[in-house]
Design a protein around this motif. Structure first.
Motif, PDB file in Angstrom:
ATOM      1  N   HIS A  98       0.836  -1.219   0.000  1.00 19.72           N
ATOM      2  CA  HIS A  98       0.000   0.000   0.000  1.00 19.72           C
ATOM      3  C   HIS A  98       0.864   1.260   0.000  1.00 19.72           C
ATOM      4  CE1 HIS A  98      -3.300  -2.721   0.750  1.00 19.72           C
ATOM      5  NE2 HIS A  98      -2.660  -3.184   1.796  1.00 19.72           N
ATOM      6  N   ALA A 127      -4.865   0.083  -7.683  1.00 15.37           N
ATOM      7  CA  ALA A 127      -6.113  -0.380  -7.062  1.00 15.37           C
ATOM      8  C   ALA A 127      -5.911  -0.788  -5.607  1.00 15.37           C
ATOM      9  CB  ALA A 127      -6.688  -1.558  -7.849  1.00 15.37           C
ATOM     10  N   GLN A 128      -4.725  -1.259  -5.266  1.00 14.94           N
ATOM     11  CA  GLN A 128      -4.456  -1.722  -3.908  1.00 14.94           C
ATOM     12  C   GLN A 128      -4.010  -0.603  -2.971  1.00 14.94           C
ATOM     13  OE1 GLN A 128      -1.699  -4.946  -5.109  1.00 14.94           O
ATOM     14  NE2 GLN A 128      -3.011  -6.228  -3.825  1.00 14.94           N
ATOM     15  N   PRO A 130      -4.705   2.538  -1.077  1.00 19.19           N
ATOM     16  CA  PRO A 130      -5.902   3.277  -0.650  1.00 19.19           C
ATOM     17  C   PRO A 130      -5.644   4.778  -0.529  1.00 19.19           C
ATOM     18  CG  PRO A 130      -4.891   2.217   1.234  1.00 19.19           C
ATOM     19  CD  PRO A 130      -4.067   1.846   0.024  1.00 19.19           C
ATOM     20  N   SER A 134      -4.410   7.596  -6.092  1.00 16.05           N
ATOM     21  CA  SER A 134      -4.424   6.378  -6.913  1.00 16.05           C
ATOM     22  C   SER A 134      -5.754   6.233  -7.648  1.00 16.05           C
ATOM     23  CB  SER A 134      -4.107   5.143  -6.062  1.00 16.05           C
ATOM     24  OG  SER A 134      -5.063   4.965  -5.045  1.00 16.05           O
ATOM     25  N   VAL A 135      -6.867   6.553  -6.982  1.00 14.35           N
ATOM     26  CA  VAL A 135      -8.175   6.479  -7.641  1.00 14.35           C
ATOM     27  C   VAL A 135      -8.269   7.527  -8.748  1.00 14.35           C
ATOM     28  CG1 VAL A 135     -10.666   6.736  -7.323  1.00 14.35           C
ATOM     29  CG2 VAL A 135      -9.326   5.442  -5.654  1.00 14.35           C
ATOM     30  N   LEU A 157     -10.410  -0.340 -10.902  1.00 14.86           N
ATOM     31  CA  LEU A 157     -11.357   0.490 -10.135  1.00 14.86           C
ATOM     32  C   LEU A 157     -12.312  -0.379  -9.329  1.00 14.86           C
ATOM     33  CD1 LEU A 157     -11.983   3.238 -12.799  1.00 14.86           C
ATOM     34  CD2 LEU A 157     -11.205   3.655 -10.449  1.00 14.86           C
ATOM     35  N   ARG A 159     -11.577  -3.321  -8.130  1.00 12.52           N
ATOM     36  CA  ARG A 159     -10.782  -3.824  -6.997  1.00 12.52           C
ATOM     37  C   ARG A 159     -10.618  -2.741  -5.932  1.00 12.52           C
ATOM     38  NH1 ARG A 159      -7.713  -6.271 -11.013  1.00 12.52           N
ATOM     39  NH2 ARG A 159      -6.041  -4.768 -10.816  1.00 12.52           N
ATOM     40  N   ALA A 160     -10.521  -1.489  -6.354  1.00 15.16           N
ATOM     41  CA  ALA A 160     -10.405  -0.394  -5.378  1.00 15.16           C
ATOM     42  C   ALA A 160     -11.685  -0.271  -4.559  1.00 15.16           C
ATOM     43  CB  ALA A 160     -10.090   0.919  -6.090  1.00 15.16           C
ATOM     44  N   ASP A 163     -13.377   2.775  -2.181  1.00 18.00           N
ATOM     45  CA  ASP A 163     -12.495   3.939  -2.341  1.00 18.00           C
ATOM     46  C   ASP A 163     -12.745   4.655  -3.662  1.00 18.00           C
ATOM     47  OD1 ASP A 163     -11.239   3.500   0.097  1.00 18.00           O
ATOM     48  OD2 ASP A 163      -9.622   2.304  -0.782  1.00 18.00           O
ATOM     49  N   ALA A 164     -13.265   3.945  -4.660  1.00 19.22           N
ATOM     50  CA  ALA A 164     -13.472   4.523  -5.989  1.00 19.22           C
ATOM     51  C   ALA A 164     -14.875   5.073  -6.204  1.00 19.22           C
ATOM     52  CB  ALA A 164     -13.175   3.478  -7.053  1.00 19.22           C
TER      53      ALA A 164
END
Length: 198
Positions: A98, A127-128, A130, A134-135, A157, A159-160, A163-164
């Motif tokens: 992360h 995606a990993q 947080p 990254s998003v 996205l 997988r996020a 958060d996305a």
């Protein structure tokens, strides 16, 4: 005459053999990862620039398995490796730990990298991680016209996950181009759950 002293002086020490043998260096690296001892991070970081790609790849895998953020800068350095497999392993490791401090480096790699396997690994790493950055990077990549990237970016996205969701909703609210709107809507639909359904 052959004496025990002269025979032993010709025999290499095991440490010297390990230092010269890439297969042994690789095996030792992977064994350190299996042990899960984070004290191995510092010596492993020093091996990220080993002369052999298989050793560098194993170091990246081991650092990811150990999950220690101290490895982040060494793994970011490995993103410039000449070997594609090393770059993929480093990206995977950055995602596993992360590494928020590596987002800028991963995004820069995406701007220059054309190999699908490396790009997919970069999207997976983002995606990993947080973080809003990254998003944001994933949503920007979703806007690209390259149809080969659409699926891996959308998958990243998804997988996020939660958060996305807010970023994807905001994108849709901003009346984006049709291709981006489709990508955002598809990703939200795939994420599912309360956040996407509201």
């Amino acid at each position: 005459s052959r004496t025990s002293g002269s025979l032993s002086s010709r025999r290499p020490r095991s440490g010297a053999t390990a230092a010269r043998c890439p297969d042994v260096r690789e095996a030792v690296t992977l064994a350190l990862a299996r042990l899960g001892d984070r004290s191995a991070v510092v010596p492993l970081v020093g091996k990220i620039q080993d002369s052999r790609p298989n050793v560098r790849r194993s170091v990246a895998v081991a650092l990811g398995a150990l999950g220690d953020p101290r490895a982040s800068s060494a793994l970011a350095l490995a993103l410039r490796d000449n070997d594609e497999v090393v770059r993929v392993a480093a990206l995977s490791a950055l995602g596993r730990i992360h590494a928020e401090d590596a987002v800028v480096t991963i995004v820069a790699l995406l701007e220059e990298e054309h190999r699908p396997e490396v790009r997919d690994a970069a999207f997976g790493a983002l995606a990993q991680i947080p973080s809003a950055a990254s998003v944001d990077a994933l949503v920007r990549a979703l806007a690209a016209d390259d149809p080969r990237e659409r699926s891996p970016v959308r998958a990243a996205l998804v997988r996020a996950g939660a958060d996305a969701v807010l970023k994807l909703r905001a994108c849709l609210a901003g009346q984006p181009e049709p291709a981006l709107a489709d990508g955002c809507a598809l990703a939200l639909g795939e994420i599912g759950g309360k956040g996407a359904a509201e």
